[in-house]
Design an enzyme around this catalytic site. Structure first.
Site, short mmCIF file in Angstrom:
data_model
loop_
_atom_site.label_atom_id
_atom_site.label_comp_id
_atom_site.label_asym_id
_atom_site.label_seq_id
_atom_site.Cartn_x
_atom_site.Cartn_y
_atom_site.Cartn_z
N ASP A 1 0.84 -1.10 -0.04
CA ASP A 1 0.26 -0.11 0.03
C ASP A 1 0.86 1.14 -0.21
O ASP A 1 2.01 1.15 0.63
CB ASP A 1 -0.86 0.11 1.30
N HIS B 1 2.42 3.39 -9.03
CA HIS B 1 2.25 1.76 -9.69
C HIS B 1 3.57 1.37 -10.04
O HIS B 1 3.87 0.32 -9.93
CB HIS B 1 1.01 1.66 -10.11
N SER C 1 -10.51 -7.82 -5.34
CA SER C 1 -11.69 -7.80 -6.10
C SER C 1 -12.51 -6.45 -6.26
O SER C 1 -13.25 -6.09 -6.85
CB SER C 1 -12.66 -8.73 -5.83
N LEU D 1 11.72 -19.99 -4.32
CA LEU D 1 10.71 -19.64 -3.86
C LEU D 1 9.42 -19.42 -4.65
O LEU D 1 9.60 -19.54 -6.04
CB LEU D 1 11.02 -18.00 -3.65
N SER E 1 -8.31 -5.71 4.72
CA SER E 1 -8.72 -5.49 3.40
C SER E 1 -9.12 -6.76 2.52
O SER E 1 -8.68 -6.80 1.38
CB SER E 1 -7.76 -4.78 2.43
C1 FPP Z 1 -2.19 0.07 -3.17
O1 FPP Z 1 -1.56 1.36 -3.28
C2 FPP Z 1 -1.50 -0.59 -4.35
C3 FPP Z 1 -2.35 -1.33 -5.34
C4 FPP Z 1 -3.72 -1.31 -5.27
C5 FPP Z 1 -1.58 -2.31 -6.29
C6 FPP Z 1 -0.15 -2.78 -5.97
C7 FPP Z 1 0.36 -2.70 -7.50
C8 FPP Z 1 1.86 -2.79 -7.52
C9 FPP Z 1 2.94 -2.61 -6.49
C10 FPP Z 1 2.30 -2.89 -8.97
C11 FPP Z 1 2.10 -4.05 -9.63
C12 FPP Z 1 2.40 -5.26 -9.08
C13 FPP Z 1 2.46 -6.50 -9.77
C14 FPP Z 1 2.68 -7.60 -8.84
C15 FPP Z 1 2.21 -6.73 -11.35
P1 FPP Z 1 -2.56 2.61 -3.49
O2 FPP Z 1 -2.78 2.80 -4.80
O3 FPP Z 1 -3.89 2.26 -2.84
O4 FPP Z 1 -1.68 3.74 -2.72
P2 FPP Z 1 -2.57 4.91 -1.68
O5 FPP Z 1 -3.17 4.11 -0.52
O6 FPP Z 1 -1.19 5.75 -1.46
O7 FPP Z 1 -3.37 5.45 -2.49
#
Ligand code: FPP
Length: 260
Positions: A26, A43, A72, A137, A199
């Site tokens: 997160d 991201h 989801s 792993l 979550s």
């Molecule tokens: C939460 O941060 C993160 C996600 C919903 C997506 C996680 C994805 C990645 C780390 C990149 C892709 C990974 C793979 C394995 C392909 P947020 O956007 O909710 O952050 P915020 O709380 O600061 O808004």
């Protein structure tokens, strides 16, 4: 003896290094916004961190790493952000998986694949098939995953194969149908980004997992931060329902503390 896979049915064997780490990554959006960048930049950076943390886990001797890439509920995000997250996932499947294969990493996806298009499903199947025999792993990427979905799909699969057993349904009946059924339950759950909630991740599997929350945003999470989480884990007394006295034994020597 078969490895115990359910911490409520039997007491798992634990050691100083968590065999299985599950992470909610997160803070990507906030990392980007703090830099006046679009959320998607966070991201992208987050995906780079995935590569590094994967290798660090492997170096530390972690056997299973499970990452919550897309829940989801994440479909509720702005369409452009959803598209970018899907693109990052696709690029992991197209590029990264071959590199993982070279270093003996097994790759798989958990989640409801029915929302993905045919091309994406084929990529997932190819990636899983390519790496299926690897013994290093295991990386499990949770995509369109929800803990409640997982429990429901396990019940549905059981109902299809053994409809007679629903009236007397037991944990042992259900567990083999859950996602990650062939992995030990997570020893350590990490959530970055300062929020302290699950979550809808791995609701069943986290029953006896040690939780570690950090304010560090995922794009800034590195090997030192991972080691800090593991050190915290090593201080935990994992009792699995027993008392401290039982763990210490008659000679007063502490046993089965994660770190010892
Ligand atoms: C939460 O941060 C993160 C996600 C919903 C997506 C996680 C994805 C990645 C780390 C990149 C892709 C990974 C793979 C394995 C392909 P947020 O956007 O909710 O952050 P915020 O709380 O600061 O808004």
């Amino acid at each position: 003896m078969t490895e115990p896979l359910s911490s409520t049915l039997s007491i798992p064997v634990t050691g100083p290094i968590p065999r299985h780490i599950a992470i909610i990554m997160d803070g990507n959006g906030r990392w980007a916004q703090k830099r006046y960048l679009p959320r998607v930049a966070g991201h992208r950076r987050g995906a780079e961190v995935v590569r590094r943390i994967l290798m660090t886990c492997r170096d530390r001797g972690v056997e299973h790493l499970t990452l919550f890439a897309f829940s989801s509920e994440n479909w509720r995000r702005p369409p452009a952000e959803v598209t970018l997250l899907m693109r990052l996932f696709r690029s992991m499947l197209e590029g990264e998986v071959a590199r993982m294969h070279e270093v003996n990493i097994r790759f798989r996806v958990i989640g409801d694949l029915s929302r993905f298009d045919g091309a994406m499903i084929r990529l997932i199947e190819q990636a899983e098939a390519l790496t299926a025999g690897n013994t290093g792993l295991t990386l499990s990427v949770a995509a369109n995953y929800g803990g409640r979905w997982d429990i429901l799909q396990a019940v549905r699969r059981l109902a299809q194969t053994r409809p007679d057993c629903l009236a007397t349904l037991s944990e042992a009946d259900l567990v083999p149908h859950l996602a990650l059924a062939d992995a030990p339950e997570p020893d350590l759950f990490i959530r970055t980004g300062g929020e302290q909630r699950v979550s809808n991740f791995l609701l069943w599997q986290l029953a006896y997992t040690e939780f570690y929350f950090t304010d560090v945003l995922w794009p800034e999470f590195d090997a030192d931060e991972l080691d800090r989480a593991i050190q915290s884990y090593q201080q935990r007394e994992r009792r699995f329902g027993r008392t401290s006295e039982q763990l210490r034994g008659a000679d007063g020597v502490q046993r089965e503390v994660a770190g010892r």
